[in-house]
Design a protein around this motif. Structure first.
Motif, PDB file in Angstrom:
ATOM      1  N   GLY A   6       0.980  -0.866  -0.165  1.00  0.00           N
ATOM      2  CA  GLY A   6       0.360  -0.147   0.138  1.00  0.00           C
ATOM      3  C   GLY A   6       0.765   0.968  -0.343  1.00  0.00           C
ATOM      4  N   GLN A   7       1.796   1.436   0.500  1.00  0.00           N
ATOM      5  CA  GLN A   7       2.362   2.173   1.055  1.00  0.00           C
ATOM      6  C   GLN A   7       3.429   2.922  -0.812  1.00  0.00           C
ATOM      7  OE1 GLN A   7       5.212   1.457   3.913  1.00  0.00           O
ATOM      8  NE2 GLN A   7       3.125   0.822   5.514  1.00  0.00           N
ATOM      9  N   GLN A   8       4.178   1.608  -1.075  1.00  0.00           N
ATOM     10  CA  GLN A   8       5.167   1.426  -2.317  1.00  0.00           C
ATOM     11  C   GLN A   8       4.287   1.084  -3.540  1.00  0.00           C
ATOM     12  OE1 GLN A   8       8.496  -0.871  -0.991  1.00  0.00           O
ATOM     13  NE2 GLN A   8       8.777   1.521  -0.173  1.00  0.00           N
ATOM     14  N   LYS A   9       2.633   1.020  -4.314  1.00  0.00           N
ATOM     15  CA  LYS A   9       2.347   0.754  -4.950  1.00  0.00           C
ATOM     16  C   LYS A   9       2.384   1.935  -6.714  1.00  0.00           C
ATOM     17  CE  LYS A   9      -2.579   0.807  -4.153  1.00  0.00           C
ATOM     18  NZ  LYS A   9      -3.608   0.367  -4.227  1.00  0.00           N
ATOM     19  N   ASP A  10       2.561   2.924  -5.941  1.00  0.00           N
ATOM     20  CA  ASP A  10       2.318   4.178  -6.752  1.00  0.00           C
ATOM     21  C   ASP A  10       4.468   4.367  -7.042  1.00  0.00           C
ATOM     22  OD1 ASP A  10      -0.305   4.007  -6.411  1.00  0.00           O
ATOM     23  OD2 ASP A  10      -0.164   5.161  -4.654  1.00  0.00           O
ATOM     24  N   GLU A  11       4.612   3.849  -6.379  1.00  0.00           N
ATOM     25  CA  GLU A  11       6.047   3.541  -6.623  1.00  0.00           C
ATOM     26  C   GLU A  11       6.882   2.693  -7.727  1.00  0.00           C
ATOM     27  OE1 GLU A  11       8.741   5.284  -3.679  1.00  0.00           O
ATOM     28  OE2 GLU A  11       7.205   5.459  -2.277  1.00  0.00           O
ATOM     29  N   LEU A  12       6.813   2.009  -7.982  1.00  0.00           N
ATOM     30  CA  LEU A  12       6.713   0.524  -9.113  1.00  0.00           C
ATOM     31  C   LEU A  12       5.420   0.601 -10.061  1.00  0.00           C
ATOM     32  CD1 LEU A  12       5.931  -1.410  -6.307  1.00  0.00           C
ATOM     33  CD2 LEU A  12       7.887  -1.295  -6.571  1.00  0.00           C
ATOM     34  N   SER A  13       6.508  -0.274 -10.999  1.00  0.00           N
ATOM     35  CA  SER A  13       5.679  -0.163 -12.702  1.00  0.00           C
ATOM     36  C   SER A  13       4.362  -1.283 -11.953  1.00  0.00           C
ATOM     37  CB  SER A  13       6.664  -0.955 -13.702  1.00  0.00           C
ATOM     38  OG  SER A  13       7.052  -2.648 -13.128  1.00  0.00           O
ATOM     39  N   SER A  14       3.520  -1.357 -13.501  1.00  0.00           N
ATOM     40  CA  SER A  14       2.427  -2.195 -12.807  1.00  0.00           C
ATOM     41  C   SER A  14       3.585  -3.992 -12.669  1.00  0.00           C
ATOM     42  CB  SER A  14       2.067  -2.856 -14.181  1.00  0.00           C
ATOM     43  OG  SER A  14       2.478  -2.690 -15.458  1.00  0.00           O
ATOM     44  N   GLN A  15       4.527  -4.162 -13.352  1.00  0.00           N
ATOM     45  CA  GLN A  15       5.017  -5.371 -13.301  1.00  0.00           C
ATOM     46  C   GLN A  15       5.157  -5.550 -11.999  1.00  0.00           C
ATOM     47  OE1 GLN A  15       8.670  -6.845 -14.308  1.00  0.00           O
ATOM     48  NE2 GLN A  15       7.830  -8.612 -14.870  1.00  0.00           N
ATOM     49  N   GLY A  16       5.717  -4.724 -11.415  1.00  0.00           N
ATOM     50  CA  GLY A  16       6.456  -4.633 -10.256  1.00  0.00           C
ATOM     51  C   GLY A  16       5.505  -4.660  -8.803  1.00  0.00           C
ATOM     52  N   ALA A  17       4.663  -3.345  -9.288  1.00  0.00           N
ATOM     53  CA  ALA A  17       3.473  -2.946  -8.306  1.00  0.00           C
ATOM     54  C   ALA A  17       2.590  -5.315  -8.005  1.00  0.00           C
ATOM     55  CB  ALA A  17       2.482  -2.396  -8.313  1.00  0.00           C
ATOM     56  N   TYR A  18       2.242  -5.435  -9.270  1.00  0.00           N
ATOM     57  CA  TYR A  18       1.806  -6.881  -9.355  1.00  0.00           C
ATOM     58  C   TYR A  18       2.801  -7.579  -8.236  1.00  0.00           C
ATOM     59  CZ  TYR A  18       0.004 -11.154 -11.231  1.00  0.00           C
ATOM     60  OH  TYR A  18      -0.895 -12.808 -10.996  1.00  0.00           O
ATOM     61  N   TRP A  19       3.364  -8.192  -8.900  1.00  0.00           N
ATOM     62  CA  TRP A  19       4.872  -8.945  -8.014  1.00  0.00           C
ATOM     63  C   TRP A  19       4.468  -8.641  -6.554  1.00  0.00           C
ATOM     64  CZ3 TRP A  19       8.481  -7.732  -4.611  1.00  0.00           C
ATOM     65  CH2 TRP A  19       9.564  -9.004  -4.626  1.00  0.00           C
ATOM     66  N   LEU A  20       4.967  -7.547  -6.450  1.00  0.00           N
ATOM     67  CA  LEU A  20       4.732  -7.130  -4.688  1.00  0.00           C
ATOM     68  C   LEU A  20       3.695  -7.591  -3.866  1.00  0.00           C
ATOM     69  CD1 LEU A  20       6.787  -6.165  -2.476  1.00  0.00           C
ATOM     70  CD2 LEU A  20       5.534  -4.114  -2.635  1.00  0.00           C
ATOM     71  N   ASP A  21       2.151  -7.750  -4.294  1.00  0.00           N
ATOM     72  CA  ASP A  21       1.243  -7.325  -4.213  1.00  0.00           C
ATOM     73  C   ASP A  21       0.938  -9.278  -4.073  1.00  0.00           C
ATOM     74  OD1 ASP A  21      -1.643  -7.201  -3.396  1.00  0.00           O
ATOM     75  OD2 ASP A  21      -2.451  -7.592  -5.652  1.00  0.00           O
ATOM     76  N   VAL A  22       1.037 -10.664  -5.343  1.00  0.00           N
ATOM     77  CA  VAL A  22       0.852 -11.618  -5.318  1.00  0.00           C
ATOM     78  C   VAL A  22       2.664 -11.894  -4.129  1.00  0.00           C
ATOM     79  CG1 VAL A  22       0.639 -11.772  -7.177  1.00  0.00           C
ATOM     80  CG2 VAL A  22       2.296 -12.204  -7.521  1.00  0.00           C
ATOM     81  N   ASP A  71      12.114  -0.642  -9.611  1.00  0.00           N
ATOM     82  CA  ASP A  71      10.938  -1.462  -8.733  1.00  0.00           C
ATOM     83  C   ASP A  71      12.610  -2.279  -7.984  1.00  0.00           C
ATOM     84  OD1 ASP A  71       9.571  -0.657 -10.684  1.00  0.00           O
ATOM     85  OD2 ASP A  71       8.952  -2.425 -11.555  1.00  0.00           O
ATOM     86  N   LEU A  72      13.588  -2.710  -8.542  1.00  0.00           N
ATOM     87  CA  LEU A  72      14.216  -3.628  -7.369  1.00  0.00           C
ATOM     88  C   LEU A  72      14.613  -2.569  -6.352  1.00  0.00           C
ATOM     89  CD1 LEU A  72      16.461  -6.634  -9.399  1.00  0.00           C
ATOM     90  CD2 LEU A  72      14.873  -6.755  -7.184  1.00  0.00           C
ATOM     91  N   TRP A  73      15.099  -1.619  -6.403  1.00  0.00           N
ATOM     92  CA  TRP A  73      15.855  -0.545  -6.045  1.00  0.00           C
ATOM     93  C   TRP A  73      14.538   0.041  -4.944  1.00  0.00           C
ATOM     94  CZ3 TRP A  73      20.408   1.099  -4.617  1.00  0.00           C
ATOM     95  CH2 TRP A  73      20.607   1.867  -3.761  1.00  0.00           C
ATOM     96  N   THR A  74      13.473   0.041  -5.229  1.00  0.00           N
ATOM     97  CA  THR A  74      12.443   0.567  -4.793  1.00  0.00           C
ATOM     98  C   THR A  74      11.395  -0.247  -3.851  1.00  0.00           C
ATOM     99  OG1 THR A  74      11.505   2.196  -6.210  1.00  0.00           O
ATOM    100  CG2 THR A  74       9.693   1.443  -4.714  1.00  0.00           C
ATOM    101  N   VAL A  75      11.676  -1.305  -3.876  1.00  0.00           N
ATOM    102  CA  VAL A  75      11.420  -2.639  -3.309  1.00  0.00           C
ATOM    103  C   VAL A  75      12.685  -2.917  -1.356  1.00  0.00           C
ATOM    104  CG1 VAL A  75      10.865  -5.169  -2.883  1.00  0.00           C
ATOM    105  CG2 VAL A  75       9.891  -4.092  -4.488  1.00  0.00           C
ATOM    106  N   PHE A  76      14.056  -2.857  -2.266  1.00  0.00           N
ATOM    107  CA  PHE A  76      14.818  -3.099  -1.547  1.00  0.00           C
ATOM    108  C   PHE A  76      14.864  -2.050  -0.374  1.00  0.00           C
ATOM    109  CE2 PHE A  76      18.930  -2.103  -0.167  1.00  0.00           C
ATOM    110  CZ  PHE A  76      19.487  -3.061   0.359  1.00  0.00           C
ATOM    111  N   TRP A  77      14.828  -0.426  -0.934  1.00  0.00           N
ATOM    112  CA  TRP A  77      14.984   0.307   0.679  1.00  0.00           C
ATOM    113  C   TRP A  77      13.736   0.395   1.409  1.00  0.00           C
ATOM    114  CZ3 TRP A  77      18.933   2.063   1.641  1.00  0.00           C
ATOM    115  CH2 TRP A  77      20.296   2.516   1.338  1.00  0.00           C
ATOM    116  N   GLY A  78      12.514  -0.249   0.231  1.00  0.00           N
ATOM    117  CA  GLY A  78      11.501  -0.163   1.646  1.00  0.00           C
ATOM    118  C   GLY A  78      11.790  -1.126   2.554  1.00  0.00           C
ATOM    119  N   VAL A  79      12.110  -1.896   2.125  1.00  0.00           N
ATOM    120  CA  VAL A  79      12.251  -3.422   3.326  1.00  0.00           C
ATOM    121  C   VAL A  79      13.254  -2.918   4.028  1.00  0.00           C
ATOM    122  CG1 VAL A  79      12.709  -5.783   3.493  1.00  0.00           C
ATOM    123  CG2 VAL A  79      11.023  -4.849   1.576  1.00  0.00           C
ATOM    124  N   ARG A  80      14.993  -2.691   3.369  1.00  0.00           N
ATOM    125  CA  ARG A  80      15.773  -2.337   3.969  1.00  0.00           C
ATOM    126  C   ARG A  80      16.047  -1.296   4.876  1.00  0.00           C
ATOM    127  NH1 ARG A  80      19.978   0.700   3.912  1.00  0.00           N
ATOM    128  NH2 ARG A  80      22.040   0.489   4.775  1.00  0.00           N
TER     129      ARG A  80
END
Length: 255
Positions: free
Chosen positions: A156-172, A227-236
């Protein structure tokens, strides 16, 4: 003397990765209730095993799109332990799933019935179900609150910062990470579970959820560098130690 098979509820075998119809006593197709466990004889196995009354949505998620109740209009159906836990549709019933004619039906579930069959996208499940069953918040193995719930909320926090593929991946992925923990709540399993068990089971599942979260869904390897960078920093930024452990599991998958 009646045979063991005669004393147990008969269940039709799974055919082509589709859950079969069963004797619905104890698991109504419309009302469940979710989480009830019963000792059942499934065709194709060498002995009886535990089955749980679960929603079709959960069955779809835990099997990553491979299984469904044979009656598509059903809300609930029986799901056998050997498939939920080991992805085995026939053959030997392992000790962790086996039961006998003297095993009681487990209807005394201690949590809300929705806890035992979640859709995967309700982030409060970690606090309301997993943490309530295994209160680990004050221990060093406080996985449920320290990492998993926040990883779920990351979508919910980062889906708008990701591509459609990245947002779908994070959701599943967040749905995958949640449903793989649900079997720990089963009455026939939970007596052996500790906070350390929850942490190890969860982190072990991360690699497969990152690379194969759902049928035909992208792998973490398919994500763009952005997308990897966004997810990595969001988690890290929040959960360094757990994230490092989960990445170690991913490295092991690739070696």
């Amino acid at each position: 003397m009646e045979s063991l098979a005669a004393t147990l509820t008969a269940v039709t075998v799974i055919v082509l990765a589709t859950l079969s119809a069963v004797d619905t006593s104890g698991c109504d197709r419309d009302t469940g209730p979710g989480g009830v466990s019963m000792c059942l004889q499934f065709k194709g196995y060498d002995g009886p095993q535990w089955g749980a009354c679960l929603t079709t949505i959960y069955v779809d998620r835990i099997s990553r799109g491979k299984h469904q109740c044979i009656e598509n209009s059903s809300t609930y159906c029986w799901y056998q332990c050997m498939i939920e836990t080991h992805d085995e549709a026939d053959g030997n019933v392992t000790a962790d799933c086996a039961c006998d004619a003297f095993s009681s039906t487990e209807t005394n579930t201690t949590l809300n019935h929705t806890c035992y069959s979640p859709p995967g996208d309700v982030c409060s499940w970690y606090r309301d179900c997993l943490e309530r069953k295994f209160p680990c918040r004050e221990s060093s193995d406080n996985y449920a609150i320290a990492y998993a719930e926040n990883m779920c909320n990351l979508y919910g926090q980062q889906k708008d910062e990701l591509s459609s593929q990245g947002a779908y991946w994070l959701d599943v992925v967040r749905k995958c990470l949640q449903v793989v923990l649900v079997p720990l709540l089963r009455p026939f399993e939970s007596g052996h579970v500790t906070c350390d068990t929850v942490r190890k089971h969860a982190l072990k599942s991360h690699a497969s959820c990152y690379t194969d979260p759902y049928l035909q869904a992208p792998s973490i390897c398919d994500l763009s560098a952005s997308d990897l960078w966004t997810v990595f920093w969001g988690v890290r930024g929040r959960f360094t130690s757990y994230f490092v452990e989960s990445l170690y599991g991913l490295i092991q998958v690739g070696t």
